[in-house]
Scaffold this motif. Structure first.
Motif, short mmCIF file in Angstrom:
data_model
loop_
_atom_site.label_atom_id
_atom_site.label_comp_id
_atom_site.label_asym_id
_atom_site.label_seq_id
_atom_site.Cartn_x
_atom_site.Cartn_y
_atom_site.Cartn_z
N TYR A 69 0.82 -1.20 0.00
CA TYR A 69 0.00 0.00 0.00
C TYR A 69 0.87 1.27 0.00
O TYR A 69 0.63 2.19 -0.77
N GLN A 75 0.63 7.16 -2.92
CA GLN A 75 -0.75 7.58 -2.71
C GLN A 75 -1.27 7.11 -1.36
O GLN A 75 -0.70 6.23 -0.72
N ASN A 76 -2.40 7.70 -0.93
CA ASN A 76 -3.07 7.28 0.30
C ASN A 76 -3.44 5.80 0.17
O ASN A 76 -4.16 5.42 -0.75
N LEU A 78 -5.36 3.77 2.03
CA LEU A 78 -6.66 3.28 2.47
C LEU A 78 -7.60 2.97 1.30
O LEU A 78 -8.25 1.92 1.30
N PRO A 79 -7.70 3.83 0.27
CA PRO A 79 -8.59 3.49 -0.85
C PRO A 79 -8.22 2.18 -1.54
O PRO A 79 -9.09 1.47 -2.03
N LEU A 82 -9.74 -0.64 0.56
CA LEU A 82 -11.18 -0.74 0.34
C LEU A 82 -11.47 -1.28 -1.06
O LEU A 82 -12.40 -2.08 -1.25
N ALA A 83 -10.67 -0.87 -2.05
CA ALA A 83 -10.87 -1.34 -3.42
C ALA A 83 -10.69 -2.85 -3.50
O ALA A 83 -11.40 -3.53 -4.24
#
Length: 209
Positions: A69, A75-76, A78-79, A82-83
């Motif tokens: 991640y 990049q952040n 968390l998305p 969730l993806a």
């Protein structure tokens, strides 16, 4: 078992596969849970528990998706987690003939004991064996062999298209278990196969590990 001589009965796995002389050696192994029923599709009178034994991969517990991640182009992360969870629902609903329903809920009221992320879909569901195999880290859903029962059996990779509801499954490629333990400390999978009346539940917890 108290079975009368004039009564019929069957012995099945938790996936409702009947044990016969032909498949006995394949389906009946140490630690397997079996049902003694009047018919293959008999309704269970109460909930049953099946212990799942496997060695969790250390990456699931130690790394929890951190490297993948945070290395995602800065990049952040968390998305991406969730993806990955949504990816599972995209796969599960890919063969729906009607409406595909996927809901994402962020629960902060501690109704689940603690705050939680819930992803709910109306896909084809998973059997107890498929849930078991989902729990095993780095067991590819496309290359499972032998006794492994894939939760994506019959899945055919579509032609490459932009990210959409019809794009390739596991597009994000970081793994559902890493996504779960990146977001929280435990996972509860509740699933009802489309062709079965049974509801299966799998719980994975860092505390238990």
């Amino acid at each position: 078992f108290g079975i009368a001589t004039d009564e019929n009965f069957v012995i099945t796995t938790t996936n409702r596969k009947e044990i016969t002389e032909d498949n006995f050696s394949k389906l009946v192994q140490n630690g397997v849970t079996l049902y003694l029923l009047q018919s293959v599709h008999q309704t269970l009178l109460s909930a049953t528990k099946e212990r799942i034994d496997f060695l969790p991969h250390y990456d699931t517990l130690v790394k929890s998706g951190m490297y993948e991640y945070y290395a995602s182009e800065g990049q952040n992360p968390l998305p991406f987690a969730l993806a990955e969870l949504i990816d599972n629902s995209l796969s599960a609903t890919s063969r729906n003939t009607g409406i595909r329903s996927i809901q994402i809920k962020l629960l902060f009221d501690e109704s689940q004991g603690k705050s939680a992320v819930a992803v709910i879909d109306n896909g084809r569901g998973m059997t107890s064996k498929q849930l078991n195999n989902w729990a095993v880290y780095r067991l590819s859903k496309f290359t499972r062999k032998g006794d492994f029962e894939s939760d994506h059996s019959g899945y055919v990779r579509p032609l490459p298209v932009p990210r959409s509801l019809n794009s390739d499954i596991s597009y994000f490629g970081v793994g559902g278990k890493q996504a779960v333990f990146f977001v929280g400390q435990s996972a509860r999978m509740i699933s009802k196969p489309a062709d079965s009346q049974d509801v299966h539940e799998l719980v994975l917890s860092k505390d238990d590990f």
